[in-house]
Each structure stands twice: as C-alpha cells, then as structure tokens.
Design a protein around this motif. Structure first.
Motif: not given
Length: 325
Positions: A190-211
């Motif tokens: 569950e933790n690994a799945h949550a982290l992957k979802q967070a990473e995919r969402a971050a890539k859709e935004k600007a670099e600084s905001a994503a980080a």
C-alpha cells in the motif's frame, strides 16, 4: 533451582518489618520488569532482523543497524534473539538476573539440561558455563551413539510435559509471526502504491511545484505507514501475549486432566502414571472422534463404508487387547 520462599506481611509487625516487606515487593517487581524487558527486546530485534526493516531505515545490514542506531554490538543483539528463540520464557523470567550472555549460552543445551543448569547460572562464570555446555553436549552425543532403542519407540513410551508446552508455544508463535509478516507485506504494498501515485501526480506539474508536492506526499505516506506499522505492532503484541497465555493454560489444563485421570484410574501419582493417564485420555478422545466419523457416514447414507470403518476399529482394539493380555 531452589524453590523461592513466599514472604507475607506479619500482622501487627514492627515498622522495620513493614518497610523491609515494601522494599522486597519493589525488588520483585523490578526483577519481573527486567525479565519482561529482556524478552521484549529480543522479540523486537528478531522482528527487525526477520522483516529486514533496518533497510527501510537506511542501513545495509542488521549489524550496522544494531551498532549505529541501537548502540549494541551485533553479537549482543543475536544473543537476545537466541534467548527468545531457544530458551523457554519461564527460564528467562526466573534467571533474568544472570544476564543475556549466559542465557544465550543456555540455549545451546537441550530442554532437560537447560532446566538443570539454569539453577546454577548465578553462581558460575561465563567460561565455566561454556565448559559445562561442552561437557553436556559431548555426553549427549555419546549417548545418542550408544542408544540402541529406536527413537520412535522411545517417544511412544514417554510424554515430556515440558516438550508439549514448548511445542504448543512454538506453534502459536510461528502462526502469529506468519500473520504479522502478511500484515507488514500488505502495508508495504500500500505504501509503495501511494508513493507511485504521488510521483505520477508530481510529474504533471511544473518542476519546482512537482518537487515540493512529491516531498509532501512522501512524508505523508511515510507517516501513515509508520502509524499503521505501530498499530499492527501493538495489536501483534496483544495477540502474542494472549496466545502465549492460552498455550500455557492449555498445557497446564492438559497436565491437570492427566493427573485427574491418573486418580480416576487409581494410578500412582508418579511422572509415569501421569504420562500413562495423558495417553489414556488421548486414546479415548481419538476413539470417540473415529466413532463420530462412522456415525456421520451412517447418517449420510453411506452405511457400507461406515461398517468397514467400524470393523477396522474393532480389529485394532482387539489386537491391542491381545497384546495387553
């Protein structure tokens, strides 16, 4: 080990007697807390080693984790684990003051030798204990080579109550550890799945905001994971205590039932009489279960099969009767 004397407060005793009794109670409570702490630390170190949790904390090995994060050497950590895995909890509680090194060495002996040597732990050094262990294990090896009686036959004539208790505790412990590992694996997924979802969402935004978003989501997911692990740990500890208590009670009840059967059969109150009574109870229970099976087959309309089973049971009992006579 000599039996401990039970102290009671003397009615109308002197103030000095009352003060001494109060100090004695504090000493006994501290001794019990030390034993509980030793067992608890051993179980938690074993859990950290078996689950590989130290890797999630940034350590390459279990030894690196114990020395840098816990502050104890790897050998000492394995001593605690050895005590939990190979020494009965009752012996640990009775001899906690001897220290974890002696208790870990005690785990190299068999159950009978452990009980005999445990009473001397407080009076011997570590080197003397090692010498005793070498002598005992050497004698056990010689005895095994000279033993002419088949092991299966010997086991059929002896019922070691301590072995029964240890087997019940070991089985309960293994079942609880298996369930605990499944819970931790599910939480990691569950933790690994949550982290992957967070990473995919971050890539859709600007670099600084994503980080920034990724760091925040990771921290939240990690916090939630740690909270769940803590909840599972507390629940597991409660289940461990309940299961171990139940196993102890079951072993004690089996012993009491065997003693009662020995009385009912007018057997001597010896260890052999109690063992015979225990096997007698098991034989009766097994026979009753076999008859229940034949009754179930009869009720299900499988009369011919039920008759064959009853005939086989009768033949076995007659053969046993002829051997007894």
């Amino acid at each position: 080990m000599e039996e401990m004397k039970q102290l009671t407060l003397i009615p109308d005793g002197t103030p000095e007697q009352a003060q001494a009794m109060s100090l004695h109670c504090e000493i006994m409570a501290t001794a019990q807390a030390a034993a509980d702490s030793l067992l608890a630390l051993g179980r938690k170190l074993k859990q950290m080693r078996d689950t590989g949790g130290y890797r999630h904390l940034g350590f390459a090995s279990f030894g690196e984790y114990t020395e840098q994060a816990v502050g104890i050497r790897q050998r000492q950590a394995y001593n605690y684990i050895t005590v939990v895995e190979k020494v009965p909890a009752r012996l640990v509680e009775e001899n906690a003051a001897a220290g974890v090194t002696k208790l870990a060495l005690l785990g190299k002996l068999g159950p009978a030798d452990q009980r005999e040597v445990a009473g001397e732990l407080a009076n011997i050094t570590v080197e003397e204990l090692k010498q005793i262990i070498d002598e005992r294990n050497g004698m056990a090896e010689q005895m095994s080579l000279l033993q002419a009686e088949p092991a299966a036959e010997a086991e059929s004539r002896e019922v070691d109550m301590d072995a029964l208790r240890a087997e019940a505790l070991a089985q309960a412990k293994a079942e609880l550890e298996a369930a605990h590992k499944d819970d931790l694996a599910r939480l990691r997924e569950e933790n690994a799945h949550a982290l992957k979802q967070a990473e995919r969402a971050a890539k859709e935004k600007a670099e600084s905001a994503a980080a920034r978003k990724l760091d925040k989501d990771r921290a939240a997911a990690q916090k939630e994971f740690e909270q769940k692990v803590e909840e599972v740990r507390k629940e597991q500890e409660a289940r461990d205590r309940a299961a171990l208590d139940a196993a102890r009670r079951e072993a004690e009840e089996a012993r009491a039932a065997a003693e009662e059967t020995a009385k009912r059969l007018q057997l001597n109150a010896s260890e052999e009489g109690i063992r015979f009574a225990l096997l007698f109870e098991q034989l009766q229970n097994t026979g009753a279960q076999m008859l229940d099976i034949t009754d179930s087959l009869q009720d299900a309309g499988r009369a011919e099969e039920a008759a064959r089973l009853r005939h086989a049971l009768a033949g076995a009992l007659q053969a046993m009767e002829s051997e007894v006579q």
